[in-house]
Design an enzyme around this catalytic site. Structure first.
Site, mmCIF file in Angstrom:
data_model
loop_
_atom_site.group_PDB
_atom_site.id
_atom_site.type_symbol
_atom_site.label_atom_id
_atom_site.label_comp_id
_atom_site.label_asym_id
_atom_site.label_seq_id
_atom_site.Cartn_x
_atom_site.Cartn_y
_atom_site.Cartn_z
ATOM 1 N N VAL A 174 -9.776 -3.023 1.146
ATOM 2 C CA VAL A 174 -10.277 -4.352 0.766
ATOM 3 C C VAL A 174 -9.991 -5.372 1.855
ATOM 4 O O VAL A 174 -9.050 -5.222 2.638
ATOM 5 C CB VAL A 174 -9.661 -4.812 -0.573
ATOM 6 N N ASP B 254 0.860 -1.175 0.000
ATOM 7 C CA ASP B 254 0.000 0.000 0.000
ATOM 8 C C ASP B 254 0.909 1.242 0.000
ATOM 9 O O ASP B 254 1.391 1.657 -1.042
ATOM 10 C CB ASP B 254 -0.894 -0.110 1.241
HETATM 11 P P1 IMP Z 1 1.923 -0.596 3.644
HETATM 12 O O1 IMP Z 1 2.931 -0.722 4.733
HETATM 13 O O2 IMP Z 1 1.168 0.693 3.719
HETATM 14 O O3 IMP Z 1 2.463 -0.901 2.280
HETATM 15 O O4 IMP Z 1 0.775 -1.627 3.927
HETATM 16 C C1 IMP Z 1 1.002 -2.935 4.117
HETATM 17 C C2 IMP Z 1 0.030 -3.523 5.105
HETATM 18 O O5 IMP Z 1 -1.092 -2.668 5.422
HETATM 19 C C3 IMP Z 1 -0.574 -4.764 4.501
HETATM 20 O O6 IMP Z 1 0.258 -5.871 4.735
HETATM 21 C C4 IMP Z 1 -1.893 -4.845 5.219
HETATM 22 O O7 IMP Z 1 -1.725 -5.489 6.455
HETATM 23 C C5 IMP Z 1 -2.290 -3.408 5.468
HETATM 24 N N1 IMP Z 1 -3.218 -2.914 4.424
HETATM 25 C C6 IMP Z 1 -2.978 -1.955 3.509
HETATM 26 N N2 IMP Z 1 -4.049 -1.747 2.717
HETATM 27 C C7 IMP Z 1 -4.992 -2.622 3.119
HETATM 28 C C8 IMP Z 1 -6.345 -2.918 2.674
HETATM 29 O O8 IMP Z 1 -6.902 -2.348 1.722
HETATM 30 N N3 IMP Z 1 -6.980 -3.888 3.365
HETATM 31 C C9 IMP Z 1 -6.425 -4.571 4.399
HETATM 32 N N4 IMP Z 1 -5.185 -4.335 4.839
HETATM 33 C C10 IMP Z 1 -4.468 -3.363 4.212
#
Ligand code: IMP
Ligand code: MG
Length: 189
Positions: free
Chosen positions: A161, A109
């Site tokens: 999601v 994300d």
């Molecule tokens: P990042 O560190 O922002 O890249 O996000 C990674 C983590 O955030 C993922 O492994 C998920 O646990 C959580 N996450 C990000 N977007 C979503 C979503 O749309 N649904 C559920 N979990 C999310």
């Protein structure tokens, strides 16, 4: 495939990726990875908890001998964000030395988890032969930190999601498909 009636399905506004779409794409990824890693010692590293279901399906679509292990990292809640640190809570049990490591994530994300956990750098410093990333879902529009995504199942828009391992408040991981939550469930409507 058996259609299940799940108690909490009423919380889902829209099915984004069906069970069949996911299965087809995971098979394609497995086939690609099998070609790319032929003759190499492959180790999958699953980031708990969300990637657990993806790992289980992906591993069975790879036709090479492989091993896998698990890591858990803290999420960057309000306080960890200010400190700028995502800690590794559960480390690997096995050495990655001279192995070709493929990190398996549920969704990339903002990219903060992979960046701030220093997981990729950490694996390289432990002398993995190579380190790449395979994520089921990629939300490129949300990226704040540059992380390499070598393989992805689907690119998704900026929507929250759940399902197929992804949770909201610990729930919905066991939905067999990926769906969008109704706004009233997360206080958005
Ligand atoms: P990042 O560190 O922002 O890249 O996000 C990674 C983590 O955030 C993922 O492994 C998920 O646990 C959580 N996450 C990000 N977007 C979503 C979503 O749309 N649904 C559920 N979990 C999310
Ligand atoms: Mg996760």
């Amino acid at each position: 495939m058996v259609t299940m009636q799940l108690e909490f399905e009423q919380d889902i506004a829209q099915v984004l990726l069906t069970q069949e779409q996911i299965a087809v794409r995971v098979a394609e990824l497995g086939a690609q990875i099998s070609v790319d890693y032929a003759g190499k010692e492959l180790m999958l590293i699953c980031i708990l908890k969300g990637a657990n279901i993806f790992l289980a399906d992906l591993a069975r679509q790879i036709t090479l001998p492989l091993s896998y292990d698990f890591v858990a990292v803290s999420s960057y809640g309000a306080d960890t964000k200010s400190s700028g640190v995502v800690r590794i809570l559960k480390d690997l049990d096995e050495s990655v030395e001279s192995k070709h490591v493929l990190v398996v994530e549920d969704i990339v994300d903002t990219g903060l988890t992979l960046r701030l956990s220093y997981l990729l750098e950490n694996l390289r410093s432990r002398r993995a032969a190579s380190v790449k990333v395979c994520t089921l879902l990629d939300k490129p529009s949300r990226r704040r930190m540059d992380v390499p995504v070598d393989y992805y199942g689907f690119q998704v828009e900026d929507r929250f999601v759940v399902g197929y391992g992804l949770d909201y408040g610990g729930k919905y991981r066991n939905l067999p498909y990926v769906g969008v939550l109704k706004p009233e469930i997360y206080g958005g409507g």
